[in-house]
Design a protein around this motif. Structure first.
Motif, PDB file in Angstrom:
ATOM      1  N   LYS A  67       0.900  -1.150   0.148  1.00 25.85           N
ATOM      2  CA  LYS A  67       0.002  -0.004  -0.054  1.00 25.85           C
ATOM      3  C   LYS A  67       1.017   1.333  -0.093  1.00 25.85           C
ATOM      4  O   LYS A  67       2.068   1.275   0.382  1.00 25.85           O
ATOM      5  N   ARG A  68       0.523   2.313  -0.830  1.00 27.11           N
ATOM      6  CA  ARG A  68       1.101   3.266  -0.720  1.00 27.11           C
ATOM      7  C   ARG A  68       1.342   4.275   0.510  1.00 27.11           C
ATOM      8  O   ARG A  68       0.361   4.183   1.399  1.00 27.11           O
ATOM      9  N   SER A  69       2.372   4.843   0.737  1.00 27.67           N
ATOM     10  CA  SER A  69       2.610   5.496   1.993  1.00 27.67           C
ATOM     11  C   SER A  69       1.576   6.789   1.659  1.00 27.67           C
ATOM     12  O   SER A  69       1.761   7.490   0.841  1.00 27.67           O
ATOM     13  N   ASP A  70       1.127   7.354   2.755  1.00 25.57           N
ATOM     14  CA  ASP A  70       0.521   8.525   2.736  1.00 25.57           C
ATOM     15  C   ASP A  70       1.438   9.781   3.475  1.00 25.57           C
ATOM     16  O   ASP A  70       0.974  11.184   3.255  1.00 25.57           O
ATOM     17  N   LYS A  71       2.789   9.722   3.421  1.00 29.79           N
ATOM     18  CA  LYS A  71       3.559  10.355   4.102  1.00 29.79           C
ATOM     19  C   LYS A  71       4.428  10.852   2.580  1.00 29.79           C
ATOM     20  O   LYS A  71       4.949  10.133   2.025  1.00 29.79           O
ATOM     21  N   PRO A  72       4.773  12.172   2.780  1.00 27.86           N
ATOM     22  CA  PRO A  72       5.635  12.590   1.673  1.00 27.86           C
ATOM     23  C   PRO A  72       7.199  12.199   2.023  1.00 27.86           C
ATOM     24  O   PRO A  72       7.227  11.847   3.217  1.00 27.86           O
ATOM     25  N   GLY A  73       7.823  12.372   1.210  1.00 23.28           N
ATOM     26  CA  GLY A  73       9.280  12.066   1.310  1.00 23.28           C
ATOM     27  C   GLY A  73      10.048  10.840   0.743  1.00 23.28           C
ATOM     28  O   GLY A  73       9.222  10.194  -0.006  1.00 23.28           O
ATOM     29  N   LYS A  74      11.348  10.664   0.980  1.00 21.52           N
ATOM     30  CA  LYS A  74      11.867   9.592   0.243  1.00 21.52           C
ATOM     31  C   LYS A  74      12.469   8.529   1.182  1.00 21.52           C
ATOM     32  O   LYS A  74      13.240   7.793   0.449  1.00 21.52           O
ATOM     33  N   GLY A  75      12.617   8.755   2.374  1.00 23.06           N
ATOM     34  CA  GLY A  75      13.193   7.754   3.302  1.00 23.06           C
ATOM     35  C   GLY A  75      12.447   6.638   3.462  1.00 23.06           C
ATOM     36  O   GLY A  75      11.447   6.307   2.920  1.00 23.06           O
ATOM     37  N   PRO A  76      13.102   5.540   3.927  1.00 27.02           N
ATOM     38  CA  PRO A  76      12.666   4.513   3.886  1.00 27.02           C
ATOM     39  C   PRO A  76      11.517   4.047   4.805  1.00 27.02           C
ATOM     40  O   PRO A  76      11.184   4.867   5.850  1.00 27.02           O
ATOM     41  N   ASP A 147      16.511   9.936   5.940  1.00 26.11           N
ATOM     42  CA  ASP A 147      15.115  10.744   6.584  1.00 26.11           C
ATOM     43  C   ASP A 147      14.194   9.620   6.809  1.00 26.11           C
ATOM     44  O   ASP A 147      13.704   8.803   6.334  1.00 26.11           O
ATOM     45  N   PHE A 148      14.027   9.348   8.482  1.00 29.15           N
ATOM     46  CA  PHE A 148      13.413   8.355   8.816  1.00 29.15           C
ATOM     47  C   PHE A 148      11.971   8.896   9.024  1.00 29.15           C
ATOM     48  O   PHE A 148      10.883   8.109   9.581  1.00 29.15           O
ATOM     49  N   SER A 149      11.508  10.224   8.413  1.00 31.23           N
ATOM     50  CA  SER A 149       9.998  10.582   8.809  1.00 31.23           C
ATOM     51  C   SER A 149       8.927   9.717   8.428  1.00 31.23           C
ATOM     52  O   SER A 149       7.854   9.627   8.688  1.00 31.23           O
ATOM     53  N   ARG A 150       9.073   8.816   7.339  1.00 30.00           N
ATOM     54  CA  ARG A 150       8.029   7.963   6.955  1.00 30.00           C
ATOM     55  C   ARG A 150       8.290   6.570   7.299  1.00 30.00           C
ATOM     56  O   ARG A 150       7.342   5.596   7.152  1.00 30.00           O
ATOM     57  N   LEU A 151       9.430   6.388   8.324  1.00 29.28           N
ATOM     58  CA  LEU A 151       9.278   4.993   8.816  1.00 29.28           C
ATOM     59  C   LEU A 151       8.279   4.377   9.419  1.00 29.28           C
ATOM     60  O   LEU A 151       7.685   5.097  10.495  1.00 29.28           O
TER      61      LEU A 151
END
Ligand SMILES: Nc1ncnc2c1ncn2[C@@H]1O[C@H](COP(=O)(O)OP(=O)(O)OP(=O)(O)O)[C@@H](O)[C@H]1O
Ligand SMILES: [Mg+2]
Length: 441
Positions: A67-76, A147-151
């Motif tokens: 499922k797609r992440s709803d958070k922006p960014g390119k981190g893992p 960038d761990f903001s999407r982790l």
């Protein structure tokens, strides 16, 4: 009723990939861990070596990544930490196998000893999964590349080993950089001491999964061979290695120097042998492991760098040339064989004056190691009588195996089946053992 991967709420891209990998049904640890992790629970899981723990944490991760992440960014979106470079690379390869129907999946292994260039290029684009050793990941973090903001998910595989290796501060720094909302899946052989405390800190109401050893998950026969000295040990090794039943074998030594020396000696004798230890350049380490996986190496002489997690299912034998320093390493070393329901044989050498070390291992295992001797090659030096365990002869508190301390006459016969006419002791040490060469490297 046999449960299938479909029953675990895994979507078709994953179940198809598992079928293609030859997985028919989930292993016990997968049966418990996958639904729990898909439900969002934190986990503290332990299960025997070779029982499929990697898929137990990778499949729920991949299911989430579908499922797609709803958070922006390119981190893992997921991070797996492992103690060794080889293990990180192996886990990342497994993710590619299980995620083969997810062509957009971007995973990267970040390990030391390899150039930064390619890793930096990978990190400059969006990445879904990072599998890393703590040191190299920290290097990238210091440069602000991760960038761990999407982790969403953090996994520590072999958590106890990472702490033994002194990674505690790195792990704490890495964890502090991840969102508190993350899910944490911990895999460890033990929860005693520091690792238990760390687990408490990192998880929220973790679900504990502890799978008892089941034979269907691989059976490892064990043998303990006492020897008088190095010369005797080398004669025994030579004898064992000439067994036609050995497909591939890992020999563990306690030092890097010894692993090189022994591999050289075996190579000179005509065996397809090579060594693996932490001081070798990473390129060699990778090539050696690849040669082992491809069957080009028959005997790997390694330090404990190869003791954890390494999965080469064709390894039929493990030989502890030197006893492990820590009792728990015994379990991991021998676990390099008997994987995924296969049968393996683990042979441990101990010099007669090392009985206390053997004893420590047996106390840890809560059982006695089956003591054997090869006919005509029995040790001649006597063990100190005080070697007998104190108390009532069962210090391990369980059922005893065959033979053992204070029971020298009960040794069973040759460990590799009876050879016609028995086996006469050969003269000379390892180097002068001679014999017809086997496969050349
Ligand atoms: N459901 C399954 N069916 C068949 N084979 C499987 C299944 N799950 C895993 N395997 C295979 O079992 C082997 C061991 O898996 P894995 O390396 O994940 O074990 P592990 O529990 O992590 O072992 P260790 O404690 O040594 O790290 C691998 O070769 C893997 O491909
Ligand atoms: Mg593993």
């Amino acid at each position: 009723m046999t449960l299938h991967f479909q029953d675990l709420q895994l979507d078709k891209p994953l179940t198809d990939a598992l079928r293609a990998a030859g997985y028919e049904s989930p292993t016990p640890v997968q049966l418990q861990a996958i639904p729990a992790a898909l439900n969002g629970a934190d986990l503290m899981a332990s299960a025997q070596t070779g029982s499929g723990k990697t898929a137990a944490f990778l499949l729920p991760i991949l299911q989430k990544l579908l499922k797609r992440s709803d958070k922006p960014g390119k981190g893992p979106r997921a991070l797996v930490l492992t103690p060794t470079r080889e293990l990180a690379q192996q886990v990342e390869k497994n993710a590619q196998i299980y995620g083969k129907n997810m062509p957009w999946l971007r995973s990267v292994s970040l390990v030391g000893g390899t150039s930064f260039g390619q890793q930096i290029r990978m990190l400059s684009k969006p990445v879904d999964l990072i599998v890393a050793t703590p040191g190299r990941l920290m290097d990238h973090m210091r440069q602000g590349r991760v960038d761990f903001s999407r982790l969403e998910v953090l996994v520590l595989d072999e958590a106890d080993r990472m702490l033994d290796m002194g990674f505690i501060e790195d792990i704490e720094t890495i964890v502090a950089a991840t969102p508190a909302s993350r899910q944490t899946l911990l895999f460890s052989a033990t929860w005693d001491g520091v690792v238990g405390k760390l687990a408490q800190k990192l998880t929220r109401e973790p679900q504990k999964i502890d799978i008892e050893r089941v034979e269907a998950q691989g059976k490892i026969d064990e043998q303990l061979l006492y020897c008088d000295d190095m010369r005797h040990k080398n004669r025994l090794l030579d004898h064992i290695l000439r067994d036609a039943n050995i497909d591939q074998c890992v020999i563990f030594t306690s030092t890097k120097v010894m692993s090189e020396q022994l591999a050289d000696e075996l190579y000179e004798k005509g065996f397809a042998a090579n060594c693996l230890h932490g001081d070798m350049p990473q390129g060699w380490r990778n090539r050696t492991l690849m040669d082992l996986r491809k069957g080009r190496i028959k005997i790997l002489v390694a330090t404990d760098v190869a003791a954890r997690g390494i999965d080469v299912p064709t390894i039929t034998h493990v030989i502890n040339y030197d006893l492990p320093k820590q009792a728990e390493d015994y379990v991991h070393r021998i676990g390099r064989t008997g994987r995924a329901g296969r049968h393996g044989l683990a042979i441990t050498f101990a010099e007669v004056n090392e009985y206390m070390k053997v004893h420590k291992i047996e106390r840890y295992l809560k059982r006695q190691l089956p003591e054997m001797a090869i006919e005509g090659m029995e040790p001649t030096r006597k063990r100190n009588k005080n070697a007998a365990p104190k108390g009532k002869g069962k210090p391990w508190g369980g059922k005893g195996g065959k033979g053992g301390f204070g029971d020298k006459h009960k040794r069973s016969s040759a460990p590799h089946g009876k050879r016609p006419g028995g086996d006469k002791p050969r003269s000379g040490g390892f180097k002068s053992g001679g014999g017809k060469p086997k496969m050349k490297k």
